[in-house]
Design an enzyme around this catalytic site. Structure first.
Site, PDB file in Angstrom:
ATOM      1  N   GLU A  47     -51.161  69.437   0.267  1.00 63.35           N
ATOM      2  CA  GLU A  47     -51.624  68.089  -0.058  1.00 63.35           C
ATOM      3  C   GLU A  47     -53.085  68.090  -0.527  1.00 63.35           C
ATOM      4  OE1 GLU A  47     -49.359  65.076   2.770  1.00 63.35           O
ATOM      5  OE2 GLU A  47     -49.678  67.007   3.718  1.00 63.35           O
ATOM      6  N   SER A  94     -45.672  64.969   2.945  1.00 62.66           N
ATOM      7  CA  SER A  94     -45.364  64.678   1.546  1.00 62.66           C
ATOM      8  C   SER A  94     -43.914  65.017   1.185  1.00 62.66           C
ATOM      9  CB  SER A  94     -46.314  65.419   0.601  1.00 62.66           C
ATOM     10  OG  SER A  94     -47.582  64.817   0.644  1.00 62.66           O
ATOM     11  N   TYR A 103     -45.165  60.825  -5.578  1.00 61.50           N
ATOM     12  CA  TYR A 103     -46.336  61.123  -6.412  1.00 61.50           C
ATOM     13  C   TYR A 103     -46.069  61.259  -7.901  1.00 61.50           C
ATOM     14  CZ  TYR A 103     -48.028  62.444  -1.792  1.00 61.50           C
ATOM     15  OH  TYR A 103     -48.354  62.447  -0.467  1.00 61.50           O
ATOM     16  N   ARG A 128     -51.203  55.857  10.401  1.00 63.65           N
ATOM     17  CA  ARG A 128     -50.161  55.021   9.792  1.00 63.65           C
ATOM     18  C   ARG A 128     -48.851  55.361  10.488  1.00 63.65           C
ATOM     19  NH1 ARG A 128     -48.944  56.866   4.442  1.00 63.65           N
ATOM     20  NH2 ARG A 128     -46.993  57.525   5.375  1.00 63.65           N
ATOM     21  N   ASP A 160     -44.834  54.983  10.585  1.00 67.69           N
ATOM     22  CA  ASP A 160     -43.743  54.711   9.643  1.00 67.69           C
ATOM     23  C   ASP A 160     -42.411  54.515  10.369  1.00 67.69           C
ATOM     24  OD1 ASP A 160     -45.732  55.217   7.827  1.00 67.69           O
ATOM     25  OD2 ASP A 160     -44.913  57.110   7.093  1.00 67.69           O
ATOM     26  N   GLU A 210     -42.242  58.386  11.887  1.00 68.02           N
ATOM     27  CA  GLU A 210     -43.316  59.341  12.151  1.00 68.02           C
ATOM     28  C   GLU A 210     -44.651  58.640  12.191  1.00 68.02           C
ATOM     29  OE1 GLU A 210     -44.558  61.967   9.132  1.00 68.02           O
ATOM     30  OE2 GLU A 210     -44.032  60.645   7.476  1.00 68.02           O
ATOM     31  N   ASN A 239     -48.731  59.325  10.983  1.00 65.48           N
ATOM     32  CA  ASN A 239     -49.596  60.142  10.125  1.00 65.48           C
ATOM     33  C   ASN A 239     -51.034  59.895  10.533  1.00 65.48           C
ATOM     34  OD1 ASN A 239     -47.738  61.232   7.895  1.00 65.48           O
ATOM     35  ND2 ASN A 239     -47.192  59.081   8.022  1.00 65.48           N
ATOM     36  N   GLY A 252     -52.594  58.906   3.337  1.00 62.46           N
ATOM     37  CA  GLY A 252     -53.173  58.791   2.000  1.00 62.46           C
ATOM     38  C   GLY A 252     -54.217  57.693   1.994  1.00 62.46           C
TER      39      GLY A 252
HETATM   40  N1  LIG Z   1     -33.535  60.199   9.603  1.00 58.89           N
HETATM   41  C1  LIG Z   1     -33.718  59.735   8.364  1.00 58.89           C
HETATM   42  N2  LIG Z   1     -32.857  58.827   7.833  1.00 58.89           N
HETATM   43  C2  LIG Z   1     -33.007  58.351   6.578  1.00 58.89           C
HETATM   44  N3  LIG Z   1     -34.019  58.741   5.752  1.00 58.89           N
HETATM   45  C3  LIG Z   1     -34.901  59.657   6.215  1.00 58.89           C
HETATM   46  C4  LIG Z   1     -34.795  60.189   7.536  1.00 58.89           C
HETATM   47  N4  LIG Z   1     -35.803  61.059   7.714  1.00 58.89           N
HETATM   48  C5  LIG Z   1     -36.501  61.076   6.554  1.00 58.89           C
HETATM   49  N5  LIG Z   1     -35.971  60.247   5.642  1.00 58.89           N
HETATM   50  C6  LIG Z   1     -36.456  60.058   4.256  1.00 58.89           C
HETATM   51  O1  LIG Z   1     -37.311  61.149   3.932  1.00 58.89           O
HETATM   52  C7  LIG Z   1     -38.661  60.708   3.731  1.00 58.89           C
HETATM   53  C8  LIG Z   1     -39.643  61.746   4.242  1.00 58.89           C
HETATM   54  O2  LIG Z   1     -39.418  62.014   5.595  1.00 58.89           O
HETATM   55  P1  LIG Z   1     -40.627  62.062   6.642  1.00 58.89           P
HETATM   56  O3  LIG Z   1     -40.069  62.435   7.963  1.00 58.89           O
HETATM   57  O4  LIG Z   1     -41.378  60.787   6.578  1.00 58.89           O
HETATM   58  O5  LIG Z   1     -41.500  63.289   6.117  1.00 58.89           O
HETATM   59  P2  LIG Z   1     -43.018  63.419   5.597  1.00 58.89           P
HETATM   60  O6  LIG Z   1     -43.830  63.693   6.809  1.00 58.89           O
HETATM   61  O7  LIG Z   1     -42.996  64.562   4.670  1.00 58.89           O
HETATM   62  O8  LIG Z   1     -43.379  62.093   4.962  1.00 58.89           O
HETATM   63  C9  LIG Z   1     -38.720  59.366   4.441  1.00 58.89           C
HETATM   64  O9  LIG Z   1     -39.747  58.554   3.936  1.00 58.89           O
HETATM   65  C10 LIG Z   1     -37.328  58.815   4.142  1.00 58.89           C
HETATM   66  O10 LIG Z   1     -37.222  58.378   2.790  1.00 58.89           O
HETATM   67 MG   LIG Z   2     -43.219  60.210   5.776  1.00 53.08          MG
END
Ligand SMILES: Nc1ncnc2c1ncn2[C@@H]1O[C@H](COP(=O)(O)OP(=O)(O)O)[C@@H](O)[C@H]1O
Ligand SMILES: [Mg+2]
Length: 371
Positions: free
Chosen positions: A18, A186, A260, A302, A304, A322, A324, A328
């Site tokens: 990143e 990301s 991105y 943040r 989510d 999650e 963060n 960003g």
């Molecule tokens: N359990 C889940 N069910 C549905 N979509 C998911 C799930 N986990 C992740 N995603 C999708 O994948 C994206 C990235 O996952 P995330 O865990 O937020 O990883 P990162 O830390 O890389 O942002 C999420 O924003 C969502 O769009």
């Molecule tokens: Mg995420």
């Protein structure tokens, strides 16, 4: 006589995937920091891990990096420690605008603790916990917070016996699944797995990025996408939550490209405030604050969420996705935009973050470390 300005070291770049996102965040921050209160010292870290100060740092930011004639560079960890000792004398507070590995994961925070420098954001524990999706989920579970079920598997377990791992996954979860490296960001290395035949390649991909993998139950089920909601949290021991924003990803999920690389009409869209009932808003903001506390975060984060899509006759469930700890941070990123929508400008937000970092350091000074 004018009060002496606080000298802020803005640390950016870094060795993570990143790096480029960090440069964008830092460029926005450097432009907006209140010059009447702060003197700014840019410090860049190249992708190779070299530290640059002064003009070399500015050159990295503007994309003209030729770090040959370095004003200040540190390549080994001993040099790094000397560098941070020098920083201690020249700088009052550090703003680590670093995302991902070696920046958002507690490593740089550890260096700053050793150097006894105040800094913006979470400490070693909060940063490391927020970075590791498996540990984060355990902390959320211990706090009784709602999340989609998951299984954690190490790379060595997967490589030793993929069939056993598959059985373990399928016993606990049903397709679609999301397979992720535990420590990354990301969306790098993340796959949506709709059927068994896609599982092995998703596991192999995630295993190329981390020694620990997290496999999650997909929220929204086989047919539908979940809603993606985000809340900005600000504060130390008495954190506050912003209004809630929604991301509408331009792709099947919010992957790297949707985050991105897609622009113009194909771009992912954010909606602030998200369309939610008053009761949903109250619930989500309360969970965001509880998540911040569960991971022992400080300064900012943040948080989510993934929410089941609306369906007639059902109350959609909301799940924590999650946290963060260094989201960003360009002026158009979700975190600052959520505060703007809550009445705090980008510039005021930056000043507040610096104050929170100073306050946290001062509070630590009042702690005894031995008897
Ligand atoms: N359990 C889940 N069910 C549905 N979509 C998911 C799930 N986990 C992740 N995603 C999708 O994948 C994206 C990235 O996952 P995330 O865990 O937020 O990883 P990162 O830390 O890389 O942002 C999420 O924003 C969502 O769009
Ligand atoms: Mg995420």
């Amino acid at each position: 006589m004018a009060k002496k300005k606080l000298r802020i070291g803005v640390l950016f770049g870094g060795r993570s995937g990143e790096h480029e996102v960090s440069l964008l965040s830092a460029a926005s921050i450097l432009k907006a920091l209140d010059r009447s209160r702060f003197e700014i010292v840019p410090i860049a870290i190249t992708k190779a891990g070299q530290w640059l100060g002064g003009d070399s740092a500015r050159a990295l930011l503007s994309g003209e990096a030729q770090p040959l004639a370095l004003e200040a560079a540190a390549e080994s960890s001993t040099e790094l420690m000397r560098y941070s000792a020098a920083l201690t004398n020249a700088i009052d507070v550090i703003f680590p605008v670093l995302h991902g590995t070696f920046g958002e994961d507690g490593t740089i925070q550890g260096l700053l603790e050793l150097a006894d420098l105040p800094y913006v954001g979470s400490g070693v524990l909060g940063s490391a916990a927020g970075m590791d999706k498996d540990v984060m989920k355990r902390l959320f579970a211990a706090a009784g917070l709602p999340q989609t079920p998951h299984v954690a598997i190490t790379r060595s377990e997967w490589r030793a016996d993929p069939r056993r791992c598959q059985r373990e996954i399928e016993k606990a979860l049903s397709y679609p699944l999301f397979v992720k490296p535990a420590n990354l960001g990301s969306s790098v290395g993340i796959s949506k797995v709709k059927v068994r035949a896609e599982l092995a390649s998703a596991m192999d991909l995630a295993a190329s990025y981390d020694r620990k993998l997290v496999i999650e139950q997909g929220v929204g089920g086989p047919g539908a996408k979940p809603r993606e909601l985000e809340v900005a949290v600000l504060g130390n021991d008495a954190p506050e939550a912003s209004v809630i924003g929604e991301i509408i990803p331009a792709k099947e999920f919010y992957d790297y490209e949707a985050k991105y690389q897609l622009h113009g009409p194909d771009e992912s869209v954010s909606v602030i405030p998200a369309k939610l009932t008053a009761a949903q808003q109250k619930q989500i903001r309360a969970i965001a604050l509880a998540a911040f506390r569960a991971c022992d975060c400080a300064g900012l984060a943040r948080v989510d969420f993934l929410m089941e899509p609306a369906q007639k006759g059902f109350t959609p469930k909301v799940f924590l996705n999650e946290i963060n700890t260094m989201p960003g941070f360009t002026s158009i990123s979700m975190y600052p935009k959520l505060w703007q929508a809550s009445g705090l400008s980008y510039k005021e937000l930056l000043s507040r973050l610096v104050e929170l970092g100073m306050e946290r350091h001062a509070e630590k000074q009042a702690t005894a470390f031995s008897r």
